[in-house]
Design an enzyme around this catalytic site. Sequence first.
Site, PDB file in Angstrom:
ATOM      1  N   GLU A 203      -6.419   3.233  -6.346  1.00 44.19           N
ATOM      2  CA  GLU A 203      -7.729   3.325  -5.698  1.00 44.19           C
ATOM      3  C   GLU A 203      -8.523   4.425  -6.393  1.00 44.19           C
ATOM      4  OE1 GLU A 203      -9.805   4.167  -1.352  1.00 44.19           O
ATOM      5  OE2 GLU A 203      -7.719   4.732  -1.669  1.00 44.19           O
TER       6      GLU A 203
ATOM      7  N   ASP B 193       0.864  -1.173   0.000  1.00 40.43           N
ATOM      8  CA  ASP B 193       0.000   0.000   0.000  1.00 40.43           C
ATOM      9  C   ASP B 193       0.906   1.230   0.000  1.00 40.43           C
ATOM     10  OD1 ASP B 193      -2.410   1.441   0.213  1.00 40.43           O
ATOM     11  OD2 ASP B 193      -3.213  -0.021   1.630  1.00 40.43           O
TER      12      ASP B 193
ATOM     13  N   HIS C  14     -10.713  -3.033   3.918  1.00 38.74           N
ATOM     14  CA  HIS C  14     -10.612  -2.574   5.302  1.00 38.74           C
ATOM     15  C   HIS C  14     -11.485  -1.367   5.624  1.00 38.74           C
ATOM     16  CE1 HIS C  14      -7.867  -0.215   2.892  1.00 38.74           C
ATOM     17  NE2 HIS C  14      -7.846   0.711   3.827  1.00 38.74           N
ATOM     18  N   ASP C  15     -12.074  -0.742   4.615  1.00 38.11           N
ATOM     19  CA  ASP C  15     -12.895   0.450   4.839  1.00 38.11           C
ATOM     20  C   ASP C  15     -14.392   0.166   4.826  1.00 38.11           C
ATOM     21  OD1 ASP C  15     -10.863   2.325   5.174  1.00 38.11           O
ATOM     22  OD2 ASP C  15     -10.653   2.643   3.023  1.00 38.11           O
TER      23      ASP C  15
ATOM     24  N   ASP D  36      -3.022   4.483  -2.700  1.00 40.66           N
ATOM     25  CA  ASP D  36      -4.112   4.966  -1.862  1.00 40.66           C
ATOM     26  C   ASP D  36      -4.565   6.358  -2.309  1.00 40.66           C
ATOM     27  OD1 ASP D  36      -5.702   4.862   0.726  1.00 40.66           O
ATOM     28  OD2 ASP D  36      -4.508   6.678   1.060  1.00 40.66           O
TER      29      ASP D  36
END
Length: 538
Positions: A272, A105, A337-338, A207
């Site tokens: 992303e 990431d 994860h969000d 990200d």
Amino acid sequence: MKHQYIPWHEGAVIYQIYPRSFYDAKGTGIGNLQGIIDKLDYLGGNQDSLGVNAIWISPIYTSPMADFGYDVADYTNIDPIFGNINDFKLLVREAHKRSIKVVLDFVPNHSSDEHPWFVQSQSSIDNPKRDWYVWRSPKHDGSVPNNWLSAFGGSAWQLSEKTQQYYLHSFLAKQPDLNWDNPAVREAMKTAMRFWLDLGVDGFRIDAADWLSKDLQFRDDPVSQQLSQEVGGSEQVAIKHVHSRGGPHLFDRLNEMTQVLKKYPDRFMIAEAHPETDNKIQGYLQYYKAVNSQLSAPLNFEGIYLPWKASAFRTFIDAFQAGMQPGYTPIYTMGNHDESRVASRIGRRAARTAAMMLLTLPGLPFIYYGDELGMTDVPISKEQLRDPFTKPGKGRDGQRTPMQWDTTAHAGFTEGTPWLPVASDYHLVNVSTQSQDPQSSFNLFKQLIHFRNGSSILKSGTYRSVDYGKDILGYERAQGTNKLLILLNFTSTEKQINLGRLQGQLQLSSYLDRENSVMSKRILLRPNEGLIIGVSDD
């Protein structure tokens, strides 16, 4: 005879690891790099492994952890809670021994406010690092420079008392936005990328990519027709992010990053992407067209956001696949994860159907850790909250809880006190128990992944939608005369399917109880059942 070169990402299965929650090898209560190394055999490398081809590791950089690593204080070092650079080097070596690629990431839009760059930047208006971040003077009335909003709620501007200017933070106030219009910033980011690539990293997940370019005039974002939205537990006016992100140099910035990758063999990056367009398909396709598609692709989140209806998924997937050109890599995911876990959003039975869909569509599927077990969101009490973007009963902690390995204390995640509570059902929902159950969710994922790994049809074959009614998602994957028919029942009721002239051999049922039977004429699809059928025309 020369072997054809196939990029590692073609048909690969990527498994997202949230490192704080994967496995704690040191008894601290927080997962670490040694924990990931210890569990590599679970992930890949042999017939008993899950079978994934790559791991995406959420941030492990030095960080004060205001947003659990997405606030970076040193882009070229490991936070001590996870280990050190030598641990990371060992992780890369051990992963590669098992033919597992490592994707990091990367957080280029913003740093921590504790990064030395920002400490210098805010020290004075004439500091050499001042222009490394986005500073603006107040309006004449002393108010914020414009109406841009933080993704975590409230204004995206924070006043620095020392210099009486505002700095931009598209996320937390402790995450100031870097100024990507400054060439020195871009070079520093590219240097950080090279650091990790030199250590053997196979790619990056970028990200918050949309925020890398903003409107050069800093105009107000237009207010949405929607009156308000809930952000971080509070109501705020909704805006359309047409100026605060997705600016005129976005694709230039991403292409600069692919130029770094180009110097290294067989690397790939995933951006992303949250297209701020009414037509999501066109928004994603802009990325493919504008950014080097041999080295990158946008991460498509629609599998998470779409309602669980066959018609909705058919409409999106058909249009998305129709836009794919040679060299484009479609990406699909059902969780991260969000967002709330897939088994919590649609139920564990439907999550098995979703797994079959995810692992039989073209391109690059992403699996969120624990989804292979059917893990669900864990209720988090007010005292246990860790996520800054939250209020009691909501937030992202529930989908970030420890991986459930076995029936021992804390699900075998740690010998210490886990940083977040473990699910109450971990005695049943864990790797050890499900490994022994031939019809478990774990064994479904394992069989699907191994089947995919051995199928050139699923890895690189064509896609064609087949209409079997509004409640069934049907499609054909083909390579030459070899074909697979995938049928997915999105409902909790039985459905009759008429195959017509097709005949086939059942390869896999999401129930894992009727493989290798002959399929012809009429098929009964049980509630939430998915089938993979090898077919031929009669």
